[in-house]
Design an enzyme around this catalytic site. Structure first.
Site, PDB file in Angstrom:
ATOM      1  N   ALA A 118      -6.402  -4.091   0.558  1.00 23.19           N
ATOM      2  CA  ALA A 118      -6.705  -2.897   1.330  1.00 23.19           C
ATOM      3  C   ALA A 118      -5.607  -1.880   1.095  1.00 23.19           C
ATOM      4  O   ALA A 118      -4.427  -2.180   1.238  1.00 23.19           O
ATOM      5  CB  ALA A 118      -6.799  -3.253   2.804  1.00 23.19           C
ATOM      6  N   ASP A 162       9.986   3.822  -2.604  1.00 26.53           N
ATOM      7  CA  ASP A 162       9.425   2.678  -1.869  1.00 26.53           C
ATOM      8  C   ASP A 162       9.394   1.442  -2.773  1.00 26.53           C
ATOM      9  O   ASP A 162       8.418   0.705  -2.829  1.00 26.53           O
ATOM     10  CB  ASP A 162       8.002   3.021  -1.388  1.00 26.53           C
ATOM     11  CG  ASP A 162       7.533   2.049  -0.299  1.00 26.53           C
ATOM     12  OD1 ASP A 162       8.373   1.241   0.176  1.00 26.53           O
ATOM     13  OD2 ASP A 162       6.350   2.088   0.056  1.00 26.53           O
TER      14      ASP A 162
HETATM   15  P1  AMP Z   1      -1.877  -0.554  -2.743  1.00 28.38           P
HETATM   16  O1  AMP Z   1      -2.748   0.358  -2.018  1.00 28.38           O
HETATM   17  O2  AMP Z   1      -1.543  -0.074  -4.110  1.00 28.38           O
HETATM   18  O3  AMP Z   1      -0.690  -1.013  -1.976  1.00 28.38           O
HETATM   19  O4  AMP Z   1      -2.780  -1.890  -2.983  1.00 28.38           O
HETATM   20  C1  AMP Z   1      -3.134  -2.758  -1.944  1.00 28.38           C
HETATM   21  C2  AMP Z   1      -3.314  -4.176  -2.470  1.00 28.38           C
HETATM   22  O5  AMP Z   1      -4.346  -4.203  -3.458  1.00 28.38           O
HETATM   23  C3  AMP Z   1      -2.082  -4.677  -3.204  1.00 28.38           C
HETATM   24  O6  AMP Z   1      -1.176  -5.282  -2.331  1.00 28.38           O
HETATM   25  C4  AMP Z   1      -2.673  -5.674  -4.162  1.00 28.38           C
HETATM   26  O7  AMP Z   1      -2.864  -6.924  -3.532  1.00 28.38           O
HETATM   27  C5  AMP Z   1      -4.003  -5.075  -4.518  1.00 28.38           C
HETATM   28  N1  AMP Z   1      -3.906  -4.314  -5.753  1.00 28.38           N
HETATM   29  C6  AMP Z   1      -3.580  -3.011  -5.892  1.00 28.38           C
HETATM   30  N2  AMP Z   1      -3.583  -2.640  -7.179  1.00 28.38           N
HETATM   31  C7  AMP Z   1      -3.923  -3.739  -7.879  1.00 28.38           C
HETATM   32  C8  AMP Z   1      -4.082  -3.985  -9.270  1.00 28.38           C
HETATM   33  N3  AMP Z   1      -3.885  -3.072 -10.191  1.00 28.38           N
HETATM   34  N4  AMP Z   1      -4.424  -5.225  -9.640  1.00 28.38           N
HETATM   35  C9  AMP Z   1      -4.598  -6.189  -8.698  1.00 28.38           C
HETATM   36  N5  AMP Z   1      -4.462  -6.011  -7.395  1.00 28.38           N
HETATM   37  C10 AMP Z   1      -4.131  -4.785  -6.963  1.00 28.38           C
END
Ligand code: AMP
Length: 982
Positions: free
Chosen positions: A628, A745
């Site tokens: 999320a 961050d």
């Molecule tokens: P973020 O909004 O970028 O913090 O993404 C939230 C969560 O989505 C992250 O903590 C990951 O678990 C998953 N996630 C984000 N980007 C990726 C990616 N490129 N590949 C796999 N999982 C992702």
């Protein structure tokens, strides 16, 4: 005469005779045994009143035939008894065994004639049976036979007859047969049995060889006999034995060995039973089939391997069948410009063998991995590409900025035998930019008195577009104390204003966006002879030598500026110049791209279209939700672009009902990400802005965020693997700081990990940083900041720089080395700010190499100028990786007192006299209660507390437990060193 029979019968069956008629040996072959005949023997007695044939019984009451004579009452006795014709058989020497009784003359009352106490034994050889003819004179005497003891005087004065046994040898005998004859000359004798035999060595099996019945020679010589191996055996050494004249086998020599698949059982060689095998001839038992093999049939020389198990040619049959290893695991790549260190873990299954090696294949694949070709050119593998026994290899001399795929295969001695598809671990990397290789070939085109024209070949590996060449030259005799530098756009230059008849040394180096390459070797040139005068009017000479080092440096600056103009280089013309105002105020180097803040675009859509590719929504297939984000769900899915291979992607969606600001903020991350191109920065595939939902599509990182990943795999990686991950993050951060981007961050939760354990920095944005991160907290000045990861100056007055990113990097190192532990555990943000401000620092995680803890402490320097730059961090980590023994020293306690981990002031520590106080100060009240309850009340006791003890008292939460252990170390150090002012 009436008395004769009764007298003799008394001789025969007296009890003293019993037991003397023993059976003969197995090596004796009877030619005659009077005892065996129960009918009349039919021997010839001459004269007829001499020897008499009488029936009787032996001691077993078996009927026997005996001959007696006892004409002691008469004179001149000459009584002959001749046997039947006895065929000689194969005998060379015969034995005559006589059992007889003989009365001594004194025991016979009223002897009238001349009583004798002996008789004579004769023999005669003939070629055939001569019937009843008998000529005394044709016989040859063997011996005169006398009784051993013809009688024994008993206590009662009785005389008791004894059975005598006499054996005589006769030989050699050669004719087909012979007769024996017994001559009595007036004795009282009873021939109880006559046995004629010869001796032989009987058939026997010795050492698995058979020896036939063998008749010894008459002479003293032994007969040498050759044995034959029993069935299913073969000669190891010819088997031989000697047959003695006594019919005994002597001196066995040589032996036979059971054939392959046969084992000795008794005196035979038998086939191995099912489940057993024997691979070589010998007299050992068949062996049980080794693991993963079987022998369903009897008589197996080898056991066959089970399906998918093999035996290499060199494997002995006694070895278990084995199989190829599984693929290597956890490949990590550490890229250093145009070389990469690949490191992997041993395969989970080595196939049951120790001879595991690794092969690394380098491929260059087109985008989307569609078409791959073997790496060409002089790619170097250190130590080598194949047959690696260690789980690491360095691949050097790759092209800069190029995608490579490495296939790492584990092999063992049976890999070549398996037809199963081979298993590889693959890792795809993109090399970084690199400086060009040195110019190798320089040619002199023209020489005059004052000038030399030169040309050269472009370096073998330019590693990018060559911006210009630096040509440095000086008079040889000046020995580089004074030199001239000029720049050339092309690959030729004319050096003017030279002295005639002078030797010059010259070096050239190329420059690309990545900087200068190595200098060429020194080339020597000489101007034409003549008198000269320096002509300065046409000079490209910009820097004139001064023979002091200080002066050279000063002049270099001047020359550099002048050269810029001379060579047509103008800073203001640099294409990235217009982007300079953004970033963190560093002066960007020409040739290195700079990050552009999308917020500076009046129209944010313009920014997004400049930096991100618009994808067709129909190319994207969403599979499942994986996380999320602040603006909506994060999904995994597939991207299939026309004429490209399908790839796995992560898709961030913008939830419906968004405001325009939210849309802009959401897409700003793509505008930022789209500017980056680095293997340790999450790659943007593109955006969907023209359809709904609005999406940001990035490469898919199979292992998700680093913090969760490490927590899932607690203590499962080698230190080198962890350092490899940290090196990747540092390399990504170096790229960002070079680009002038401050992340703000940086934390393990914002690092993503792919299936090859490559770590990539993610989560880009500006204002968003603080909104998005659940760790971010409002500061007194209103901003939202992830306190535990943020440098004090950024918390205090929002001074975010690459140096504050370095602080956060130090926290990430701590998170990685503690496998995702929460920094400062359950301490409140306020306490963290206070503690850090007072000089306390996190303690080293358990088993953390001292070098890494030192790096953390360096990153947490209060004065941000003292923190290491990311390029320094990258080279430090590279050094550690290249020299893994440097990681062996474990940080047990803070290495320097001023960085005392989570330390109060010295005075404070001294006052922690009860464990409870101390725990309270660490904000582990729940633990404190437990500890007090379990009477862990003194620092000493707790210092000795093991993990098991913690479990016993109920401290099972990972955080407090590790914290306590780490802090114990701190206390121990404190106890040793005494209070240390911070
Ligand atoms: P973020 O909004 O970028 O913090 O993404 C939230 C969560 O989505 C992250 O903590 C990951 O678990 C998953 N996630 C984000 N980007 C990726 C990616 N490129 N590949 C796999 N999982 C992702």
């Amino acid at each position: 005469m009436d008395c004769k029979p009764s007298v003799l019968l008394l001789f025969l069956f007296s009890p003293v005779c019993q037991g003397h008629l023993t059976s003969h040996h197995s090596n004796e072959v009877n030619l005659l045994d009077s005892k065996a005949s129960q009918g009349e023997l039919g021997w010839i007695s001459y004269p007829s009143h001499g020897w008499e044939e009488i029936s009787g019984v032996d001691e077993h009451y078996t009927p026997i035939r005996t001959f007696q004579v006892c004409n002691v009452m008469e004179y001149s006795q000459n009584n002959w008894l001749r046997t039947n014709w006895i065929p000689r058989n194969s005998a060379q020497k015969i034995y005559v065994e006589l059992k007889f009784t003989l009365r001594d003359c004194n025991s016979i009352p009223l002897v009238l004639g001349t009583c004798k106490e002996t008789f004579n034994l004769y023999y005669m050889e003939t070629e055939e049976d001569q019937g009843d003819q008998f000529w005394e004179h044709q016989f040859s005497k063997i011996d005169t036979i006398a009784a051993d003891e013809s009688f024994t005087q008993t206590d009662l004065g009785d005389r008791i007859l004894k059975l005598n046994t006499e054996v005589r040898e006769v030989g050699p005998v050669a004719q087909k047969g012979f007769y024996l004859a017994f001559q009595d000359v007036g004795a009282c004798v009873a021939l109880v049995t006559v046995r004629v035999y010869f001796k032989k060595c009987p058939f026997t099996v010795r050492n698995l060889a058979t020896f036939p019945d063998t008749v010894p020679t008459d002479s003293q010589a032994l007969v040498e006999v050759r044995g034959s191996c029993v069935n299913n055996s073969r000669e190891a050494e010819p088997p031989r034995m000697y047959c003695s004249t006594e019919g005994e086998w002597l001196v066995p020599i040589g032996k036979c060995l059971c054939d392959v698949a046969h084992e000795p059982r008794g005196v035979t060689c038998q086939v191995c039973r099912p489940g057993f095998y024997k691979s070589s001839p010998g007299n050992l038992r068949c062996s049980k089939c080794p693991p993963h093999s079987h022998a369903h049939q009897e008589g197996s020389a080898h056991c066959s391997c089970e399906k998918n198990y093999f035996r290499s040619e060199a494997d002995p049959s006694s070895m278990a069948c084995t199989r190829p290893p599984s693929s290597p695991r956890n490949v990590i790549s550490v890229i250093n410009e145009t070389s990469v260190i690949l490191d992997w873990s041993w395969p989970a299954d080595s196939g049951g063998r120790k001879d595991v090696t690794f092969n690394v294949v380098c491929k260059r694949c087109s985008a989307g991995q569609r078409k791959c070709e073997a790496c060409r050119g002089a790619v170097r593998f250190l130590p080598r590409p194949a047959g690696l026994s260690n789980t690491t290899v360095t691949v050097a001399d790759l092209l800069a900025h190029t995608n490579y795929t490495f296939e790492i295969e584990a092999l063992n001695g049976v890999s070549a035998l398996s037809s199963e598809p081979r298993q590889f671990a693959t890792v795809t990397i993109t090399t970084n930019q690199a400086a060009p290789s040195p110019v190798a070939v320089i040619r002199k085109d023209r020489t005059s008195r004052n000038s030399i024209s030169l040309s050269w070949l472009e370096p073998e590996r330019p590693n990018g577009i060559i911006l210009d060449y630096e040509v440095k030259f000086y008079e040889k005799q000046e020995q580089e104390t004074s030199y001239t530098i000029l720049r050339a756009k092309g690959t030729n230059v004319t050096l003017n204003g030279l002295k005639p008849d002078t030797i010059y040394l010259l070096q050239i180096r190329a420059r690309t966006a990545a900087g200068y390459g190595g200098s060429s070797r020194k080339f020597e040139f000489e101007t034409s002879p003549d008198s000269f005068s320096i002509s300065s009017e046409n000079s490209q000479v910009v820097l004139v030598a001064i023979s002091s080092a200080v002066a050279i440096i000063l002049l270099s600056v001047v020359v550099y500026l002048l050269l810029g103009r001379f060579c047509g280089y103008s800073k203001s013309k640099h294409p990235d110049e217009k982007r300079l105002p953004f970033g963190n105020g560093h002066l960007r180097l020409p040739g290195i791209r700079t990050y552009v803040d999308p917020h500076t675009y009046e129209d944010p859509t313009q920014a997004i279209h400049e930096f991100a590719r618009e994808l067709d929504a129909s190319c994207i297939a969403i599979d499942k939700v994986v996380g999320a984000g602040e603006f909506g769900e994060v999904c995994s899915g597939r991207l299939k672009q026309p004429s490209k291979k399908e790839t796995c992607v992560a898709i961030k969606t913008l939830k419906s009902g968004y405001t325009e600001t939210q849309r802009r903020d959401f897409l700003s991350e793509a505008s930022i990400m789209g500017q980056f191109d680095h293997p340790n920065i999450i790659r943007l595939e593109g955006v969907v802005t023209r359809n709904k939902p609005v999406m940001i599509v990035t490469e898919y990182m199979e292992n998700g965020s680093l913090d969760c990943f490490l927590r899932r795999h607690d203590a499962q990686f080698t230190v080198i693997q962890l350092v490899g991950m940290l090196r990747g993050i540092a390399s990504g951060m170096k790229y960002l700081s070079d680009m002038g981007y401050v992340h703000r961050d940086l934390a393990a939760r914002n690092i993503l990990v792919n299936s090859n354990l490559v770590c990539k920095v993610s989560d880009f944005g500006l204002s968003r940083v603080l909104e998005d991160d659940p760790e971010a907290a409002y500061t007194t000045r209103g901003g939202k900041i992830p306190i535990r990861w943020t440098a004090p100056e950024a918390i205090a007055y929002r001074k975010f720089t690459s140096a504050s990113d370095a602080w956060s990097y130090g926290i990430v190192v701590w998170e990685v080395m503690s496998y995702g532990e929460r920094p400062y555990w359950e301490m409140s943000n306020q306490d963290v700010i206070k503690a850090v401000d007072e000089g306390y620092r996190l303690p080293p995680p358990m088993d953390c190499p001292a070098a890494l803890y030192q790096l953390m402490l360096d990153c947490w320097q209060k004065d941000r100028n003292n923190r290491p730059k990311f390029d320094q961090i990258v080279s430090l980590l590279d050094k550690l990786i290249r020299n893994p023994s440097s990681l062996k020293i474990i940080a047990n306690a803070p290495s320097s007192p001023e960085n005392m981990l989570l330390d109060r002031t010295g005075a404070d520590i001294a006052t922690f006299c009860s464990m409870g106080d101390w725990l309270e100060s660490m904000h582990t009240l729940s633990c404190k209660d437990i500890f007090n309850g379990a009477s862990y009340s003194s620092c000493n006791t707790l210092a000795k507390t093991s993990t098991e003890d913690f479990k016993q008292v109920g401290v099972t939460i990972l955080g407090p437990q590790k914290k306590i252990v780490s802090s114990i170390t701190a206390l121990e150090t404190h106890a040793k060193n005494g209070p240390v002012p911070v």
